[in-house]
Design an enzyme around this catalytic site. Sequence first.
Site, mmCIF file in Angstrom:
data_model
loop_
_atom_site.group_PDB
_atom_site.id
_atom_site.type_symbol
_atom_site.label_atom_id
_atom_site.label_comp_id
_atom_site.label_asym_id
_atom_site.label_seq_id
_atom_site.Cartn_x
_atom_site.Cartn_y
_atom_site.Cartn_z
ATOM 1 C CG LEU A 103 -2.086 -0.954 1.273
ATOM 2 C CD1 LEU A 103 -2.804 -0.855 2.608
ATOM 3 C CD2 LEU A 103 -3.053 -0.689 0.132
ATOM 4 C CG ASP A 104 0.505 4.165 -3.038
ATOM 5 O OD1 ASP A 104 1.239 3.264 -3.476
ATOM 6 O OD2 ASP A 104 -0.344 4.765 -3.723
ATOM 7 C CE LYS A 105 6.337 7.963 4.765
ATOM 8 N NZ LYS A 105 7.595 8.755 4.688
#
Length: 244
Positions: A103-105
């Site tokens: 998952l993106d930051k």
Amino acid sequence: MDRLDKILASQNLGSRKEVGAMIRKGRVCVNGERVCRPDHKLDPEKDTVSVDGNPLRFARQVYYMMHKPAGVLSASRDPHAPTVLDLLRPDQKRRGLFPAGRLDKDTEGLLILTDDGAFAHRMLSPRSRVFKRYIAVLDRPAAPEDVRAFAEGLVLEDGLRCLPARLCLLEGSAAQVDLCEGKFHQVKRMFAARGKTVVHLKRVQIGGLVLDGALLPGQARELSAEECASVFLPLPEDRLKIQK
């Protein structure tokens, strides 16, 4: 049959050297008998093991559901920023753990952590067509034309074509996205291709596995065998029409 020290080390009870010292001190019993040799062979799925009188619940592989918070990297380690593994309690940590997918930051939500490479490979393989469900909050509401565009398969700014995805319009500027692939920043780029910006993004489901509402951001719990299997369930009834 495996060595006793290897089994104990695999269950996060210390390094091979540390558990070897523990065994030689007589702190470990196998089938009720004290064992003092680190190289003692046993079948951990049939034999019973206790350490300091406490039964050891052996798990060959582990699977955790985490509610990933924003601001944390989906990585095993990073010298410059906290990762999802840093959020685990000491009793949950184990050698070989990694996030199955990313998952993106700045994205929160459901993330699976495991040390089972075969499980992760199957889940992430395009052939498995495991769908993921996201809730996105946009800078302005999506429209019926966006729903049709998602269903037809969007072309991103770099020319990459996405597989058909399902977009459902929710209240206000929120929308639900179901897709069966995981291109880099895909959900954000799909909305960008329609002239919209994702303000907040949360993954709430992978296959039939739904994020546990009792988990606060940063918390994780072990998955049951049934929950692991549910990851590979198809989207019911309104399943995505994936192009072959």
